[in-house]
Write an enzyme that holds these catalytic residues in place. Structure first.
Site, PDB file in Angstrom:
ATOM      1  NE  ARG A  66      55.638 -53.713  60.701  1.00  9.24           N
ATOM      2  CZ  ARG A  66      56.280 -54.444  61.503  1.00  9.24           C
ATOM      3  NH1 ARG A  66      56.320 -55.641  61.244  1.00  9.24           N
ATOM      4  NH2 ARG A  66      56.688 -54.077  62.732  1.00  9.24           N
ATOM      5  CE1 TYR A 119      54.013 -46.802  36.038  1.00  9.37           C
ATOM      6  CE2 TYR A 119      55.656 -47.675  37.940  1.00  9.37           C
ATOM      7  CZ  TYR A 119      54.546 -46.664  37.695  1.00  9.37           C
ATOM      8  OH  TYR A 119      53.823 -45.678  38.384  1.00  9.37           O
ATOM      9  CE  LYS A 216      48.504 -47.488  37.684  1.00  9.55           C
ATOM     10  NZ  LYS A 216      49.593 -47.874  37.153  1.00  9.55           N
TER      11      LYS A 216
HETATM   12  C1  LIG Z   1      51.030 -47.837  37.839  1.00 12.76           C
HETATM   13  C2  LIG Z   1      52.002 -49.006  37.538  1.00 12.76           C
HETATM   14  C3  LIG Z   1      52.665 -49.230  38.437  1.00 12.76           C
HETATM   15  C4  LIG Z   1      53.042 -48.756  39.849  1.00 12.76           C
HETATM   16  O1  LIG Z   1      51.770 -48.665  40.593  1.00 12.76           O
HETATM   17  P1  LIG Z   1      51.495 -47.520  41.712  1.00 12.76           P
HETATM   18  O2  LIG Z   1      50.538 -48.171  42.424  1.00 12.76           O
HETATM   19  O3  LIG Z   1      51.248 -46.277  40.923  1.00 12.76           O
HETATM   20  O4  LIG Z   1      52.760 -47.407  42.463  1.00 12.76           O
HETATM   21  C5  LIG Z   1      53.361 -50.549  38.142  1.00 12.76           C
HETATM   22  N1  LIG Z   1      53.516 -51.134  36.821  1.00 12.76           N
HETATM   23  C6  LIG Z   1      52.617 -50.671  36.030  1.00 12.76           C
HETATM   24  C7  LIG Z   1      52.517 -51.288  34.628  1.00 12.76           C
HETATM   25  C8  LIG Z   1      51.980 -49.676  36.163  1.00 12.76           C
HETATM   26  O5  LIG Z   1      51.151 -49.309  35.057  1.00 12.76           O
END
Ligand SMILES: *Cc1c(COP(=O)(O)O)cnc(C)c1O
Length: 402
Positions: A66, A119, A216
């Site tokens: 971890r 977000y 992303k």
């Molecule tokens: C998608 C996103 C997140 C969260 O990411 P996840 O991996 O889906 O939890 C946080 N901030 C922004 C700007 C995002 O587009």
């Protein structure tokens, strides 16, 4: 003949090369994996210690799954280089990077300032978990600049920015906000997912913490969930403690997919940047579109700050359709050939997502009546994407007139 040694001298930690070079070379050491170019995926919980002395000293590089593996260290090192930080901590999702960072700096009775363009799940965390812990939130106009100072109370600990907002694309004056945070001894946490470390140097612009939803662009192929928190020297101890206390750790495979995605990030982003800007300006000229929200467009209200602070734009922007019945909007989005409808973004594929800021905004007013659409422009051929959208507009117009 003497063979070439496999190991090369370690670069001094202070050296930071151009980002495309760092994306290729950081976080890997072929000499440590028998010459193979990529590090292996370490799967593991238990790490054994050879002696009682070693167990008590706990000074092995790895002590428990971890708390990190060589695969995790590799990606942390690479992201840290790109962000120009002191330390990077991986999380199981982007949202977990946000929540861990916020929890690192607050206690009961504190107050946080969050951009109204944030977000939505970040907002939900503040309104539910932070509220329950006795931490209050004020949402502020993303374009507030130095007037943010007026919202600071003796209880304020954190200023949270997200620039541009990932649905409505207001560009924030990060240097001005950083200056205020510094003067008032606050922590400045920024969600830097849209620009990635390549197009915005968040820490150099004064943030203490830069968050990446690595899900992303870093992963880049819509096949894993991952987050990263990068801190400066001042913020590192607090994030380290909270990250450990919460038991936050990324999956082994996901971490590897992050490493793999990172290697081609500069190349992919360049294409997303170019194609999205081209489609955004093409949309601007369409009669079906009321407004395009993309800071790379010269007449966008955020353009000047974007040009001053950023070195590029990613593939994500929004546009507002001219007012039309729901059936016309459905006719447009339901039958697109290349634009999938769904959450998230940053993969190689194009996406479209209808949204309504009126449902969550509290500090600012959304002034459009038409349907807002978020576009992610993928790596497809731009002309094919335009043809697809053109057919969508034809369906939109036909449905509007019937
Ligand atoms: C998608 C996103 C997140 C969260 O990411 P996840 O991996 O889906 O939890 C946080 N901030 C922004 C700007 C995002 O587009």
């Amino acid at each position: 003949m003497i063979e070439e040694p496999m190991s090369k001298p370690t670069k001094p930690a202070s050296t930071r090369h151009k980002s495309s070079t760092e994306a290729v070379h950081s976080g890997r050491d072929p000499s440590a994996s028998y010459g193979f170019v990529n590090p292996p995926v370490y799967r593991g919980s238990t790490v054994v210690f050879p002696t009682l002395d070693a167990l008590t000293a706990r000074d092995q590089p790895y002590t428990y799954g971890r708390r990190g593996t060589p695969t995790v260290s590799a990606l942390q090192e690479a992201i840290c280089k790109l962000e120009g930080g002191d330390a990077t901590f991986l999380t199981a999702s982007g949202l977990q990077a946000v929540t861990t960072s916020l929890l690192a700096f607050v206690e009961a009775g504190d107050h946080v300032l969050i951009t109204d363009s944030v977000y939505q799940p970040t907002r939900h965390f503040c309104d539910t978990v932070l509220a329950r812990l006795g931490v209050t939130t004020t949402y502020y106009d993303p374009c507030i600049g130095s007037d943010l100072a007026a919202l600071i109370t003796p209880q304020t600990r954190v200023v949270f920015t997200e620039s541009p907002g990932s649905q409505t694309f207001e560009v924030q004056d990060i240097p001005a906000i950083s200056e205020i945070a510094r003067t008032h001894n606050l922590w400045h946490v920024t969600d830097n997912t849209w620009a990635s470390p390549l197009y915005f140097d968040a820490l150099a612009h004064g943030a203490d913490v830069s968050i990446q939803a690595a899900t992303k662009y870093i992963v880049g192929h819509a096949d894993a969930m991952l987050g990263a928190i990068t801190t400066n020297t001042r913020a590192k101890p607090q994030v380290l403690r909270m990250h450990g206390a919460l038991g936050v750790c990324p999956g082994s495979e996901e971490t590897y997919l992050g490493l793999r995605g990172l290697r081609t990030l500069p190349l992919r982003l360049e294409r997303h940047f170019r194609s999205a800007l081209e489609i955004a300006s093409w949309l601007e000229a369409r009669p079906e579109i009321e407004r395009v929200l993309h800071p790379g467009l010269p007449n966008d209200p955020g353009h000047a700050i974007w040009k001053r602070d950023f070195t590029g734009a990613s593939g994500l922007f929004s546009a507002v359709l001219t007012p039309a019945p729901r059936e016309a909007v459905a006719a447009f989005v339901d039958s697109l050939e290349f634009f999938g409808m769904g959450y998230s973004w940053g993969g190689y594929e194009s996406l479209i997502l209808p949204f309504d800021p009126r449902s969550y905004r509290t500090a600012t007013k959304w002034e459009y009546d038409g349907q807002a659409l978020r576009f992610h422009i993928g790596l497809e051929d731009v002309d094919d994407l335009k043809t697809d959208l053109e057919a969508g507009f034809a369906r939109f117009n036909a449905a509007r007139q019937s």
